[in-house]
Write an enzyme that holds these catalytic residues in place. Structure first.
Site, PDB file in Angstrom:
ATOM      1  N   GLY A   1       0.785  -1.241   0.000  1.00 48.22           N
ATOM      2  CA  GLY A   1       0.000   0.000   0.000  1.00 48.22           C
ATOM      3  C   GLY A   1       0.807   1.277   0.000  1.00 48.22           C
ATOM      4  O   GLY A   1       0.294   2.337   0.359  1.00 48.22           O
TER       5      GLY A   1
ATOM      6  N   ARG B   1     -14.787 -14.456 -10.029  1.00 43.53           N
ATOM      7  CA  ARG B   1     -14.385 -13.058 -10.251  1.00 43.53           C
ATOM      8  C   ARG B   1     -15.591 -12.111 -10.365  1.00 43.53           C
ATOM      9  O   ARG B   1     -15.620 -11.048  -9.744  1.00 43.53           O
ATOM     10  CB  ARG B   1     -13.530 -12.953 -11.511  1.00 43.53           C
ATOM     11  CG  ARG B   1     -12.872 -11.591 -11.682  1.00 43.53           C
ATOM     12  CD  ARG B   1     -12.121 -11.471 -12.997  1.00 43.53           C
ATOM     13  NE  ARG B   1     -11.291 -12.615 -13.309  1.00 43.53           N
ATOM     14  CZ  ARG B   1     -10.085 -12.834 -12.781  1.00 43.53           C
ATOM     15  NH1 ARG B   1      -9.572 -11.978 -11.944  1.00 43.53           N
ATOM     16  NH2 ARG B   1      -9.398 -13.903 -13.125  1.00 43.53           N
TER      17      ARG B   1
ATOM     18  N   ARG C   1      -5.121  -8.307  -9.088  1.00 44.70           N
ATOM     19  CA  ARG C   1      -6.082  -9.269  -9.633  1.00 44.70           C
ATOM     20  C   ARG C   1      -6.778  -8.622 -10.813  1.00 44.70           C
ATOM     21  O   ARG C   1      -7.106  -7.427 -10.762  1.00 44.70           O
ATOM     22  CB  ARG C   1      -7.109  -9.610  -8.552  1.00 44.70           C
ATOM     23  CG  ARG C   1      -7.957 -10.824  -8.892  1.00 44.70           C
ATOM     24  CD  ARG C   1      -8.917 -11.139  -7.768  1.00 44.70           C
ATOM     25  NE  ARG C   1      -9.381 -12.517  -7.846  1.00 44.70           N
ATOM     26  CZ  ARG C   1     -10.650 -12.866  -7.936  1.00 44.70           C
ATOM     27  NH1 ARG C   1     -11.600 -11.959  -7.962  1.00 44.70           N
ATOM     28  NH2 ARG C   1     -10.985 -14.137  -7.990  1.00 44.70           N
TER      29      ARG C   1
ATOM     30  N   ASN D   1      -4.738   2.846 -12.996  1.00 49.95           N
ATOM     31  CA  ASN D   1      -3.788   1.866 -12.481  1.00 49.95           C
ATOM     32  C   ASN D   1      -2.390   2.457 -12.579  1.00 49.95           C
ATOM     33  O   ASN D   1      -2.127   3.291 -13.448  1.00 49.95           O
ATOM     34  CB  ASN D   1      -3.846   0.577 -13.316  1.00 49.95           C
ATOM     35  CG  ASN D   1      -2.887  -0.477 -12.802  1.00 49.95           C
ATOM     36  OD1 ASN D   1      -2.777  -0.691 -11.591  1.00 49.95           O
ATOM     37  ND2 ASN D   1      -2.177  -1.149 -13.701  1.00 49.95           N
TER      38      ASN D   1
ATOM     39  N   HIS E   1       1.604   1.225 -12.991  1.00 48.12           N
ATOM     40  CA  HIS E   1       2.392   0.049 -13.377  1.00 48.12           C
ATOM     41  C   HIS E   1       3.870   0.451 -13.400  1.00 48.12           C
ATOM     42  O   HIS E   1       4.218   1.510 -13.931  1.00 48.12           O
ATOM     43  CB  HIS E   1       1.957  -0.451 -14.757  1.00 48.12           C
ATOM     44  CG  HIS E   1       2.668  -1.695 -15.165  1.00 48.12           C
ATOM     45  ND1 HIS E   1       2.378  -2.925 -14.623  1.00 48.12           N
ATOM     46  CD2 HIS E   1       3.696  -1.892 -16.025  1.00 48.12           C
ATOM     47  CE1 HIS E   1       3.185  -3.829 -15.145  1.00 48.12           C
ATOM     48  NE2 HIS E   1       3.995  -3.232 -16.002  1.00 48.12           N
TER      49      HIS E   1
ATOM     50  N   GLU F   1     -10.113  -3.441 -20.802  1.00 48.55           N
ATOM     51  CA  GLU F   1     -10.299  -4.882 -20.592  1.00 48.55           C
ATOM     52  C   GLU F   1      -9.018  -5.693 -20.836  1.00 48.55           C
ATOM     53  O   GLU F   1      -8.988  -6.894 -20.587  1.00 48.55           O
ATOM     54  CB  GLU F   1     -11.463  -5.420 -21.443  1.00 48.55           C
ATOM     55  CG  GLU F   1     -11.333  -5.215 -22.929  1.00 48.55           C
ATOM     56  CD  GLU F   1     -11.744  -3.814 -23.409  1.00 48.55           C
ATOM     57  OE1 GLU F   1     -11.848  -3.628 -24.630  1.00 48.55           O
ATOM     58  OE2 GLU F   1     -11.924  -2.897 -22.565  1.00 48.55           O
TER      59      GLU F   1
ATOM     60  N   ASP G   1      -2.745  -4.090 -18.410  1.00 52.95           N
ATOM     61  CA  ASP G   1      -1.767  -2.989 -18.466  1.00 52.95           C
ATOM     62  C   ASP G   1      -1.775  -2.303 -19.840  1.00 52.95           C
ATOM     63  O   ASP G   1      -0.717  -2.053 -20.435  1.00 52.95           O
ATOM     64  CB  ASP G   1      -0.353  -3.531 -18.143  1.00 52.95           C
ATOM     65  CG  ASP G   1      -0.278  -4.112 -16.733  1.00 52.95           C
ATOM     66  OD1 ASP G   1      -0.981  -3.611 -15.850  1.00 52.95           O
ATOM     67  OD2 ASP G   1       0.487  -5.069 -16.532  1.00 52.95           O
TER      68      ASP G   1
ATOM     69  N   GLU H   1       6.826   6.431  -8.738  1.00 54.05           N
ATOM     70  CA  GLU H   1       5.403   6.078  -8.688  1.00 54.05           C
ATOM     71  C   GLU H   1       4.664   6.963  -7.687  1.00 54.05           C
ATOM     72  O   GLU H   1       3.549   7.420  -7.938  1.00 54.05           O
ATOM     73  CB  GLU H   1       5.231   4.609  -8.271  1.00 54.05           C
ATOM     74  CG  GLU H   1       5.736   3.590  -9.282  1.00 54.05           C
ATOM     75  CD  GLU H   1       5.434   2.162  -8.837  1.00 54.05           C
ATOM     76  OE1 GLU H   1       4.306   1.888  -8.391  1.00 54.05           O
ATOM     77  OE2 GLU H   1       6.341   1.311  -8.939  1.00 54.05           O
TER      78      GLU H   1
END
Ligand code: GAR
Length: 209
Positions: free
Chosen positions: A19, A72, A98, A114, A116, A149, A152, A181
């Site tokens: 986190g 899921r 996930r 997101n 990465h 969908e 990354d 980041e």
């Protein structure tokens, strides 16, 4: 109200582990560097995620939706319900390890970010920093992107770049990328929260007035 008279954008943080990106976002908000956003809820899919404990210690609203062994679509529907309950406007994946269901992604079009640890489209997937190191690239970095969908893959909001040093190994490189980041995520959220942007094809661009 934030500076422009706009209400802070309500964030839902999803995490699975340490986190540190979530904590960097929380710190930016607390220190007034990200006035356009507030954390509405922090959700973990892993019971003993240190990030979830840290969120509780900060007095933030938390929720645990354990994903292990669950279908899921059903698991993600439960997360969606929690996000809706807390009126979340932007979902931020902060080490959420996930894949999300198509239904979840469709519920937040261009409203899931997101982070990465590579310069996408290079090195998607797991252990991106080690992948980059092993490949021998001379520049590495991180990417904040909208989630679509594919893994990354979505539209890139911003990237930060660092040189790979001759003295690096996979761990030192990962540490230096992580520091980038922590700057990049808050900056990207601030840009998205400003509302002054649009997507042209695959390109995220600031809207000109
Ligand atoms: C971060 O390095 C993040 O970029 C990466 O997981 C780490 C989580 O660290 N995410 C991915 O690789 C997603 N594909 P944190 O829990 O300390 O924020």
């Amino acid at each position: 109200m934030s500076e422009g008279g706009r209400s802070p954008l309500r964030l839902g943080i999803l995490l699975s582990g340490r986190g540190s990106n979530f904590l960097a976002i929380a710190r930016s908000i607390r220190e007034g560097r990200l006035a356009g956003a507030e954390i509405a809820v922090v959700i973990s899919n892993v019971a003993d995620a240190p990030g979830l404990t840290a969120a509780g210690s900060l007095g933030l609203t938390t929720a645990l939706h354990v994903s292990k062994g669950r279908n899921r679509a059903e698991h993600d529907a439960d997360m969606l319900a929690t996000l809706c309950q807390h009126e979340v406007e932007l979902v931020c994946l902060a080490g959420y390890m996930r894949l999300l269901s198509p239904e979840f992604i469709a519920a937040f079009p261009d409203r899931i970010l997101n982070i990465h640890p590579s310069l996408l489209p290079a090195f998607p997937g797991l252990e991106a920093q080690q992948q980059a190191f092993d490949y021998g690239v001379k520049f590495a970095g991180c990417t904040v992107h909208f989630v679509d969908e594919h893994l990354d893959h979505g539209v890139i909001v911003l990237q930060r770049v660092i040189p790979v040093l001759d003295s690096d190994d996979g761990h030192t490189l990962a540490d230096r990328i992580l520091a980038e980041e922590h700057i990049a995520y808050a900056e990207a959220i601030g840009r998205v929260a400003s509302g002054e942007w649009e997507i042209q094809g695959r390109r995220y661009v600031r809207r000109l007035h």
